[in-house]
Design a protein around this motif. Structure first.
Motif, PDB file in Angstrom:
ATOM      1  N   LYS A 216       0.815  -1.211   0.000  1.00 28.95           N
ATOM      2  CA  LYS A 216       0.000   0.000   0.000  1.00 28.95           C
ATOM      3  C   LYS A 216       0.851   1.265   0.000  1.00 28.95           C
ATOM      4  N   GLY A 217       2.121   1.129   0.315  1.00 34.68           N
ATOM      5  CA  GLY A 217       2.987   2.296   0.309  1.00 34.68           C
ATOM      6  C   GLY A 217       4.377   1.932   0.787  1.00 34.68           C
ATOM      7  N   PHE A 218       5.361   2.730   0.374  1.00 36.29           N
ATOM      8  CA  PHE A 218       6.720   2.583   0.887  1.00 36.29           C
ATOM      9  C   PHE A 218       7.421   3.927   0.751  1.00 36.29           C
ATOM     10  N   PRO A 219       8.461   4.170   1.561  1.00 40.37           N
ATOM     11  CA  PRO A 219       9.106   5.484   1.574  1.00 40.37           C
ATOM     12  C   PRO A 219       9.906   5.774   0.303  1.00 40.37           C
ATOM     13  N   LEU A 220       9.855   7.029  -0.133  1.00 42.59           N
ATOM     14  CA  LEU A 220      10.640   7.530  -1.254  1.00 42.59           C
ATOM     15  C   LEU A 220      11.205   8.884  -0.856  1.00 42.59           C
ATOM     16  N   ALA A 221      12.519   9.041  -0.982  1.00 39.67           N
ATOM     17  CA  ALA A 221      13.169  10.312  -0.662  1.00 39.67           C
ATOM     18  C   ALA A 221      13.806  10.869  -1.930  1.00 39.67           C
ATOM     19  N   ILE A 222      13.587  12.164  -2.178  1.00 39.71           N
ATOM     20  CA  ILE A 222      14.188  12.823  -3.340  1.00 39.71           C
ATOM     21  C   ILE A 222      14.834  14.127  -2.878  1.00 39.71           C
ATOM     22  N   PRO A 223      15.777  14.652  -3.652  1.00 40.68           N
ATOM     23  CA  PRO A 223      16.411  15.920  -3.271  1.00 40.68           C
ATOM     24  C   PRO A 223      15.391  17.057  -3.193  1.00 40.68           C
ATOM     25  N   GLN A 224      15.618  17.972  -2.272  1.00 41.23           N
ATOM     26  CA  GLN A 224      14.721  19.121  -2.150  1.00 41.23           C
ATOM     27  C   GLN A 224      14.766  19.955  -3.419  1.00 41.23           C
ATOM     28  N   GLY A 225      13.601  20.486  -3.778  1.00 39.51           N
ATOM     29  CA  GLY A 225      13.495  21.300  -4.973  1.00 39.51           C
ATOM     30  C   GLY A 225      13.213  20.506  -6.230  1.00 39.51           C
ATOM     31  N   LYS A 226      13.226  19.168  -6.125  1.00 42.36           N
ATOM     32  CA  LYS A 226      12.951  18.311  -7.274  1.00 42.36           C
ATOM     33  C   LYS A 226      11.510  17.821  -7.233  1.00 42.36           C
ATOM     34  N   GLN A 227      10.961  17.465  -8.379  1.00 50.24           N
ATOM     35  CA  GLN A 227       9.654  16.845  -8.485  1.00 50.24           C
ATOM     36  C   GLN A 227       9.834  15.414  -8.979  1.00 50.24           C
ATOM     37  N   VAL A 228       9.093  14.484  -8.359  1.00 49.01           N
ATOM     38  CA  VAL A 228       9.230  13.066  -8.717  1.00 49.01           C
ATOM     39  C   VAL A 228       9.034  12.861 -10.211  1.00 49.01           C
ATOM     40  N   THR A 257      16.793  -0.173  -1.383  1.00 50.09           N
ATOM     41  CA  THR A 257      17.178  -1.073  -0.306  1.00 50.09           C
ATOM     42  C   THR A 257      16.005  -1.305   0.645  1.00 50.09           C
ATOM     43  N   GLY A 258      16.280  -2.013   1.738  1.00 46.43           N
ATOM     44  CA  GLY A 258      15.242  -2.271   2.728  1.00 46.43           C
ATOM     45  C   GLY A 258      15.056  -1.123   3.685  1.00 46.43           C
ATOM     46  N   GLU A 259      16.189  -0.598   4.200  1.00 48.43           N
ATOM     47  CA  GLU A 259      16.086   0.522   5.134  1.00 48.43           C
ATOM     48  C   GLU A 259      17.397   1.302   5.172  1.00 48.43           C
ATOM     49  N   LEU A 260      17.276   2.603   5.410  1.00 43.38           N
ATOM     50  CA  LEU A 260      18.384   3.497   5.718  1.00 43.38           C
ATOM     51  C   LEU A 260      17.951   4.355   6.897  1.00 43.38           C
ATOM     52  N   SER A 261      18.901   4.776   7.704  1.00 47.39           N
ATOM     53  CA  SER A 261      18.553   5.664   8.810  1.00 47.39           C
ATOM     54  C   SER A 261      18.221   7.051   8.274  1.00 47.39           C
ATOM     55  N   HIS A 262      17.629   7.863   9.126  1.00 50.81           N
ATOM     56  CA  HIS A 262      17.278   9.231   8.751  1.00 50.81           C
ATOM     57  C   HIS A 262      18.490   9.979   8.218  1.00 50.81           C
ATOM     58  N   HIS A 263      19.596   9.917   8.930  1.00 52.40           N
ATOM     59  CA  HIS A 263      20.777  10.686   8.554  1.00 52.40           C
ATOM     60  C   HIS A 263      21.420  10.141   7.288  1.00 52.40           C
ATOM     61  N   ALA A 265      19.767   8.642   4.794  1.00 54.67           N
ATOM     62  CA  ALA A 265      18.895   9.062   3.688  1.00 54.67           C
ATOM     63  C   ALA A 265      19.065  10.553   3.413  1.00 54.67           C
ATOM     64  N   LEU A 266      19.186  11.353   4.475  1.00 52.92           N
ATOM     65  CA  LEU A 266      19.366  12.795   4.299  1.00 52.92           C
ATOM     66  C   LEU A 266      20.676  13.097   3.579  1.00 52.92           C
ATOM     67  N   ALA A 267      21.735  12.383   3.952  1.00 52.88           N
ATOM     68  CA  ALA A 267      23.026  12.583   3.288  1.00 52.88           C
ATOM     69  C   ALA A 267      22.930  12.231   1.809  1.00 52.88           C
ATOM     70  N   ALA A 268      22.173  11.201   1.487  1.00 58.48           N
ATOM     71  CA  ALA A 268      22.021  10.788   0.089  1.00 58.48           C
ATOM     72  C   ALA A 268      21.280  11.851  -0.721  1.00 58.48           C
ATOM     73  N   THR A 269      20.162  12.345  -0.176  1.00 57.07           N
ATOM     74  CA  THR A 269      19.394  13.348  -0.924  1.00 57.07           C
ATOM     75  C   THR A 269      20.157  14.660  -1.046  1.00 57.07           C
ATOM     76  N   GLU A 270      20.985  14.995  -0.051  1.00 60.50           N
ATOM     77  CA  GLU A 270      21.803  16.198  -0.140  1.00 60.50           C
ATOM     78  C   GLU A 270      22.827  16.087  -1.269  1.00 60.50           C
ATOM     79  N   LYS A 271      23.236  14.859  -1.585  1.00 59.69           N
ATOM     80  CA  LYS A 271      24.170  14.617  -2.698  1.00 59.69           C
ATOM     81  C   LYS A 271      23.454  14.576  -4.043  1.00 59.69           C
ATOM     82  N   GLY A 272      22.119  14.668  -4.022  1.00 61.91           N
ATOM     83  CA  GLY A 272      21.354  14.624  -5.259  1.00 61.91           C
ATOM     84  C   GLY A 272      20.823  13.246  -5.600  1.00 61.91           C
ATOM     85  N   GLN A 273      20.962  12.291  -4.663  1.00 64.53           N
ATOM     86  CA  GLN A 273      20.468  10.935  -4.905  1.00 64.53           C
ATOM     87  C   GLN A 273      19.022  10.790  -4.441  1.00 64.53           C
TER      88      GLN A 273
END
Length: 358
Positions: A216-228, A257-263, A265-273
């Motif tokens: 029914k749902g799963f987390p998706l993180a994208i860089p700020q300022g981007k649209q999916v 992946t299955g899981e990443l911690s908050h920090h 995931a945040l580091a990844a999106t800050e890199k543009g991932q």
């Protein structure tokens, strides 16, 4: 019957299931013992499950690392999903039965002409005196445990999906190779998928959802300022379970992946991932039903036939062995009680309860 039960985690519920089924072996993907013990005790709930199975003569085998690293193993299964191999989800769920008044039950009632809307319409047509009957509490409609289904190893019905099930052209490499194991060249942890042509992130999300059983749902993180809708993906780093140790330092547009911690995931999106996580064991569970079950059944049938022939040639057999040799069947099944401890709560629109945050 020689029966094997496949599960991701060896919980008390799964141990109960194995004992009720009178299984011979439990193949629990995750090891239940992660450190050395001087003793096993009933005071620890997980050790209690091990001791109960041992008392019943049921063996437990945990192939976690081997399955992760093997060519054609879990990492390649996830890479197959993201590149367009779409297993066909089974209609049944093994997580929770819909309770009365759950959204699933309401949906079925509405299809039959019942449900909340039908009740409301009938209520409007009644005289004022008849409207005083107690109404069904709506808060009970807001609580449900998510019901993912599990993929089976059958071709997808292309008439029922907008996605192209053929594999998208790509190259694939091992992120952390394991070397020196004869016959297992190409083994290692994680996979880096590079598409020949960039893929829309929205299509990869749909592809992953189909491949892991339409949760029914799963987390998706994208860089700020981007649209999916605007993001294109050329490279995907893949790792089952908790993926940081494998995916850290990997230059990929998407981490799957299955899981990443908050920090992390945040580091990844800050890199543009971008990051897609499924919850830890939901990145692993579908592999049991779609791949491992079939492979293990084939191997065990061949091995049991060989053992039967050897034992049958013995001069004298005990009554127990005589009965065993007559039994030709080998059954491998996936646990119906195994599930990730986390689910997704789906809330219907309703009047807010309590004070809003200021």
């Amino acid at each position: 019957m020689n029966s094997v039960l496949l599960t991701i985690d060896l919980t008390k519920a799964v141990a109960d299931e194995a004992i009720e089924r009178k299984d011979c072996v439990v193949v629990a993907y995750h090891p239940i013992i992660f450190r050395g013990f001087k003793s096993l005790t009933l005071s620890d709930c997980q050790q209690q499950s091990i001791l109960r199975l041992a008392l019943e003569g049921i063996s437990v085998y945990s192939p976690h690392t081997a399955v992760d690293a093997a060519p054609g193993g879990l990492a390649d299964w996830l890479a197959d999903i993201v590149t367009g191999h779409l297993p066909n989800p089974e209609p049944a769920t093994h997580t929770a039965q819909p309770e009365k008044d759950s959204p699933e039950t309401i949906e079925e009632e509405e299809e039959e002409g019942g449900g909340v809307e039908a009740e409301a319409e009938a209520d409007r047509e009644q005289p004022a005196e008849a409207k005083k009957k107690p109404q069904r509490p709506r808060m009970s409609l807001q609580r449900t445990y998510s019901k993912p289904t599990y993929p089976s190893h059958r071709p997808v019905d292309t008439s029922k999906t907008d996605l192209d099930p053929s594999s998208v052209d790509h190259t694939r490499s091992v992120i952390s190779p394991v070397t020196g194991v004869e016959g297992f060249e190409g083994a290692g942890f994680g996979r880096l998928v590079t598409f020949n042509e960039p893929q829309p992130l929205t299509q990869l999300v749909e592809r992953i959802a189909h491949g892991v059983g339409s949760p029914k749902g799963f987390p998706l993180a994208i860089p700020q300022g981007k649209q999916v809708e605007d993001i294109q993906i050329r490279t995907v780093g893949v790792s089952a379970g908790s993926g940081h140790s494998v995916l850290k330092g990997v230059e990929a547009d998407l981490l799957f992946t299955g899981e990443l911690s908050h920090h992390e995931a945040l580091a990844a999106t800050e890199k543009g991932q971008c990051v897609i996580t499924l919850f830890h064991s939901n990145s692993e569970r579908g592999y049991l039903s779609s791949v491992l079950k079939e492979k293990l059944t084939e191997v065990l049938k061949e091995e049991w036939e060989r053992v039967r022939n050897e034992v049958a040639e013995a001069q004298a057999l005990t009554p127990e062995w005589e009965d065993a040799v007559k039994d030709e069947d080998v059954l491998v099944e996936c646990s119906e009680r195994d599930r990730d401890p986390f689910g997704v709560v789906i809330l219907q629109s309703s009047k807010q309860e309590g004070k809003p945050l200021s």
